[in-house]
Write an enzyme that holds these catalytic residues in place. Structure first.
Site, PDB file in Angstrom:
ATOM      1  N   GLY A  11       0.832  -1.207   0.000  1.00 21.39           N
ATOM      2  CA  GLY A  11       0.000   0.000   0.000  1.00 21.39           C
ATOM      3  C   GLY A  11       0.866   1.256   0.000  1.00 21.39           C
ATOM      4  O   GLY A  11       1.855   1.313   0.719  1.00 21.39           O
ATOM      5  N   ARG A  72       1.412  -5.170  -5.820  1.00 23.80           N
ATOM      6  CA  ARG A  72       1.461  -6.389  -5.020  1.00 23.80           C
ATOM      7  C   ARG A  72       1.883  -7.504  -5.972  1.00 23.80           C
ATOM      8  O   ARG A  72       1.529  -7.472  -7.152  1.00 23.80           O
ATOM      9  CB  ARG A  72       0.108  -6.656  -4.376  1.00 23.80           C
ATOM     10  CG  ARG A  72      -0.234  -5.554  -3.367  1.00 23.80           C
ATOM     11  CD  ARG A  72      -1.249  -5.975  -2.340  1.00 23.80           C
ATOM     12  NE  ARG A  72      -1.156  -5.120  -1.156  1.00 23.80           N
ATOM     13  CZ  ARG A  72      -1.788  -3.939  -1.011  1.00 23.80           C
ATOM     14  NH1 ARG A  72      -2.537  -3.467  -1.978  1.00 23.80           N
ATOM     15  NH2 ARG A  72      -1.650  -3.246   0.100  1.00 23.80           N
ATOM     16  N   ASP A 103       4.612  -4.479   6.551  1.00 23.18           N
ATOM     17  CA  ASP A 103       5.133  -5.757   7.060  1.00 23.18           C
ATOM     18  C   ASP A 103       5.172  -6.850   5.986  1.00 23.18           C
ATOM     19  O   ASP A 103       6.098  -7.665   5.983  1.00 23.18           O
ATOM     20  CB  ASP A 103       4.377  -6.216   8.313  1.00 23.18           C
ATOM     21  CG  ASP A 103       2.906  -6.466   8.062  1.00 23.18           C
ATOM     22  OD1 ASP A 103       2.373  -5.974   7.053  1.00 23.18           O
ATOM     23  OD2 ASP A 103       2.289  -7.173   8.886  1.00 23.18           O
ATOM     24  N   GLY A 104       4.210  -6.854   5.046  1.00 22.99           N
ATOM     25  CA  GLY A 104       4.228  -7.845   3.974  1.00 22.99           C
ATOM     26  C   GLY A 104       5.482  -7.688   3.127  1.00 22.99           C
ATOM     27  O   GLY A 104       6.200  -8.657   2.858  1.00 22.99           O
ATOM     28  N   THR A 126       3.800   3.074   5.714  1.00 23.09           N
ATOM     29  CA  THR A 126       2.415   2.610   5.806  1.00 23.09           C
ATOM     30  C   THR A 126       1.609   3.581   6.665  1.00 23.09           C
ATOM     31  O   THR A 126       2.060   3.968   7.742  1.00 23.09           O
ATOM     32  CB  THR A 126       2.314   1.168   6.373  1.00 23.09           C
ATOM     33  OG1 THR A 126       0.970   0.935   6.815  1.00 23.09           O
ATOM     34  CG2 THR A 126       3.228   0.937   7.548  1.00 23.09           C
ATOM     35  N   ASP A 128      -1.023   3.046   8.289  1.00 27.10           N
ATOM     36  CA  ASP A 128      -1.689   2.423   9.450  1.00 27.10           C
ATOM     37  C   ASP A 128      -0.903   2.518  10.763  1.00 27.10           C
ATOM     38  O   ASP A 128      -1.467   2.314  11.825  1.00 27.10           O
ATOM     39  CB  ASP A 128      -1.948   0.931   9.177  1.00 27.10           C
ATOM     40  CG  ASP A 128      -3.066   0.725   8.179  1.00 27.10           C
ATOM     41  OD1 ASP A 128      -3.719   1.721   7.815  1.00 27.10           O
ATOM     42  OD2 ASP A 128      -3.282  -0.428   7.760  1.00 27.10           O
ATOM     43  N   ASP A 130       1.147   0.350  11.862  1.00 26.29           N
ATOM     44  CA  ASP A 130       0.964  -0.961  12.496  1.00 26.29           C
ATOM     45  C   ASP A 130       2.256  -1.746  12.663  1.00 26.29           C
ATOM     46  O   ASP A 130       2.225  -2.944  12.940  1.00 26.29           O
ATOM     47  CB  ASP A 130      -0.060  -1.790  11.689  1.00 26.29           C
ATOM     48  CG  ASP A 130       0.359  -1.968  10.229  1.00 26.29           C
ATOM     49  OD1 ASP A 130       1.349  -1.352   9.808  1.00 26.29           O
ATOM     50  OD2 ASP A 130      -0.322  -2.723   9.518  1.00 26.29           O
ATOM     51  N   ARG A 163     -26.841  16.114  14.131  1.00 24.46           N
ATOM     52  CA  ARG A 163     -26.782  14.695  13.783  1.00 24.46           C
ATOM     53  C   ARG A 163     -25.662  13.982  14.522  1.00 24.46           C
ATOM     54  O   ARG A 163     -24.735  14.603  15.004  1.00 24.46           O
ATOM     55  CB  ARG A 163     -26.393  14.570  12.310  1.00 24.46           C
ATOM     56  CG  ARG A 163     -27.502  14.655  11.345  1.00 24.46           C
ATOM     57  CD  ARG A 163     -26.899  14.478   9.944  1.00 24.46           C
ATOM     58  NE  ARG A 163     -27.889  14.796   8.945  1.00 24.46           N
ATOM     59  CZ  ARG A 163     -27.633  15.413   7.810  1.00 24.46           C
ATOM     60  NH1 ARG A 163     -26.401  15.832   7.537  1.00 24.46           N
ATOM     61  NH2 ARG A 163     -28.584  15.640   6.954  1.00 24.46           N
ATOM     62  N   ARG A 172      -7.075  -1.991   9.937  1.00 22.52           N
ATOM     63  CA  ARG A 172      -7.729  -3.302  10.088  1.00 22.52           C
ATOM     64  C   ARG A 172      -7.448  -3.884  11.460  1.00 22.52           C
ATOM     65  O   ARG A 172      -8.356  -4.329  12.146  1.00 22.52           O
ATOM     66  CB  ARG A 172      -7.239  -4.273   9.017  1.00 22.52           C
ATOM     67  CG  ARG A 172      -7.861  -3.991   7.686  1.00 22.52           C
ATOM     68  CD  ARG A 172      -7.922  -5.196   6.778  1.00 22.52           C
ATOM     69  NE  ARG A 172      -8.420  -4.761   5.499  1.00 22.52           N
ATOM     70  CZ  ARG A 172      -7.656  -4.301   4.516  1.00 22.52           C
ATOM     71  NH1 ARG A 172      -6.352  -4.264   4.655  1.00 22.52           N
ATOM     72  NH2 ARG A 172      -8.190  -3.891   3.385  1.00 22.52           N
TER      73      ARG A 172
HETATM   74  P1  ADP Z   1       2.449  -4.139   2.843  1.00 25.40           P
HETATM   75  O1  ADP Z   1       3.902  -4.198   2.551  1.00 25.40           O
HETATM   76  O2  ADP Z   1       1.904  -2.747   2.711  1.00 25.40           O
HETATM   77  O3  ADP Z   1       2.103  -4.830   4.145  1.00 25.40           O
HETATM   78  P2  ADP Z   1       1.415  -6.451   1.354  1.00 25.40           P
HETATM   79  O4  ADP Z   1       1.142  -7.263   2.582  1.00 25.40           O
HETATM   80  O5  ADP Z   1       0.390  -6.456   0.274  1.00 25.40           O
HETATM   81  O6  ADP Z   1       1.679  -4.911   1.682  1.00 25.40           O
HETATM   82  O7  ADP Z   1       2.800  -6.966   0.746  1.00 25.40           O
HETATM   83  C1  ADP Z   1       3.361  -6.388  -0.407  1.00 25.40           C
HETATM   84  C2  ADP Z   1       4.067  -7.444  -1.237  1.00 25.40           C
HETATM   85  O8  ADP Z   1       5.113  -8.035  -0.440  1.00 25.40           O
HETATM   86  C3  ADP Z   1       3.208  -8.631  -1.658  1.00 25.40           C
HETATM   87  O9  ADP Z   1       2.452  -8.395  -2.810  1.00 25.40           O
HETATM   88  C4  ADP Z   1       4.247  -9.692  -1.900  1.00 25.40           C
HETATM   89  O10 ADP Z   1       4.882  -9.537  -3.135  1.00 25.40           O
HETATM   90  C5  ADP Z   1       5.264  -9.404  -0.789  1.00 25.40           C
HETATM   91  N1  ADP Z   1       4.967 -10.266   0.354  1.00 25.40           N
HETATM   92  C6  ADP Z   1       4.022 -10.105   1.308  1.00 25.40           C
HETATM   93  N2  ADP Z   1       4.004 -11.120   2.189  1.00 25.40           N
HETATM   94  C7  ADP Z   1       4.968 -11.980   1.757  1.00 25.40           C
HETATM   95  C8  ADP Z   1       5.434 -13.239   2.223  1.00 25.40           C
HETATM   96  N3  ADP Z   1       4.939 -13.837   3.311  1.00 25.40           N
HETATM   97  N4  ADP Z   1       6.437 -13.832   1.515  1.00 25.40           N
HETATM   98  C9  ADP Z   1       6.972 -13.235   0.427  1.00 25.40           C
HETATM   99  N5  ADP Z   1       6.569 -12.063  -0.052  1.00 25.40           N
HETATM  100  C10 ADP Z   1       5.580 -11.435   0.587  1.00 25.40           C
END
Ligand code: ADP
Length: 320
Positions: A11, A72, A103-104, A126, A128, A130, A163, A172
């Site tokens: 994001g 993503r 974190d993803g 991010t 959030d 978080d 109101r 989330r």
């Molecule tokens: P954010 O980084 O904002 O938390 P996402 O959770 O959508 O966003 O993660 C972004 C990208 O990071 C994903 O589309 C994917 O390519 C990679 N990613 C997320 N989780 C994993 C994972 N467990 N293993 C490998 N790559 C991941």
């Protein structure tokens, strides 16, 4: 370390551009070649990579979004996808990778450097807020100000019509946007995923407020708790007071970054370059007690968020 790469992933958040600018300019100042990777891990796998110079990051510190685009990538979640990504990095001579995201994105960075010889550093971007290991992430402050602006406007119209107004904001699992903007915007109630709330108590507060002569009632709702539309119908049915829902949605992700986010992004982007120069890997940078820090990515992802009870209590006391 001769060549590094930088990408934004997941994001988007206001201030990502300021972080990219800091990485590029600090890298060049230290004699490093900086490659920009477009569209997150997807672009990395596809080889969407170009060399950046000082002017390629001119005039972006004030811009929301990310000039590198973000995406993503399902493919990167597979070992095969990460192998492809590593091959591309090798072809371009990239020895260190800076990942700006949540974190993803950090999990992805952790995995590719576990599996291959590539050094990675994460920069928290991010809205959030978080990520438990850092006090603030890039974009949170700007998102708060965006929400605050909306609250101020809604307060005017809610007062005119006497109101109840529910504002649904992002978050989330982490209610920080609702909590901080609720306090700063003088909301009557703040509903967040970290705390159970009592619907009857909420309705009682609204009715008591009305009896005391309150002209409006503002409720901040984090998306992780449920939908604002349904809640507004339920409140109206029980209290008999007209209730409207506003879902702010992706507006919260846009806009020119605040001064705080620009400064934070500049410090963290520059720190990420320093960490790579020190030949460290699997690190994330952040801010702790006003100090810029870098810590191990495993430790960062394992850190559990401690909910700030005192802050929540303060917001509740001041709302009455
Ligand atoms: P954010 O980084 O904002 O938390 P996402 O959770 O959508 O966003 O993660 C972004 C990208 O990071 C994903 O589309 C994917 O390519 C990679 N990613 C997320 N989780 C994993 C994972 N467990 N293993 C490998 N790559 C991941």
């Amino acid at each position: 370390m001769k060549t590094i790469g930088v990408l934004t992933s997941g994001g988007d958040a206001p201030g990502m551009n300021a972080a990219i600018r800091a990485v590029v300019r600090m890298g060049i100042a230290k004699g490093i070649k900086v490659m920009g990777i477009q569209r997150g891990y997807n672009g990395l796998i596809n080889g969407e990579i170009f060399e950046m110079n000082r002017t390629s990051v001119s005039d972006i510190i004030q811009r929301g979004g990310t000039i590198l685009k973000t995406a993503r990538s399902e493919e990167f979640k597979t070992e095969e996808g990460r192998k492809k990504a590593f091959n591309v990095l090798r072809v371009f001579g990239i020895e260190g990778l800076i990942v700006i995201g949540g974190d993803g994105s950090f999990r992805g960075a952790q995995l590719i450097s576990n599996e291959h010889t590539i050094k990675t550093v994460g920069v928290p971007g991010t809205i959030d807020n978080d990520l438990a290991y850092t006090d603030y992430s890039i974009g949170f402050d700007t998102a708060l100000n965006t929400v605050l602006d909306a609250i101020n406007k809604l307060r005017d119209t809610s007062t005119s019509h006497e109101r109840v107004s529910i504002v649904e904001v992002m978050g989330r699992k982490c209610g920080d946007i609702a909590l901080y903007s609720g306090l700063a915007g003088g909301a009557e109630s703040i509903i967040i995923p970290e705390k159970k709330y009592d619907f009857n108590e909420l309705c009682k507060t609204i009715i008591e407020g009305k009896v005391r002569g309150k002209m409006h009632n503002l409720i901040l709702l984090a998306e992780g708790v449920g939908g604002a539309e349904q809640l507004s119908k339920d409140i109206q049915e029980v209290t008999g007071i007209e209730t409207r829902a506003t879902v702010l949605g992706h507006i919260q992700r846009g806009g020119s970054p605040s001064a705080f986010d620009r400064v934070l992004a500049s410090k963290l982007g520059a720190k990420a370059v320093d960490v790579l120069i020190e030949e460290k890997s699997q690190r994330v940078v952040g801010i702790k007690n006003n100090e810029v820090v870098d810590i191990d990515i495993d430790e960062a992802l394992r850190t559990i968020r401690e909910f700030d009870e005192k802050f929540y209590e303060l917001a509740n006391i001041l709302s009455l």
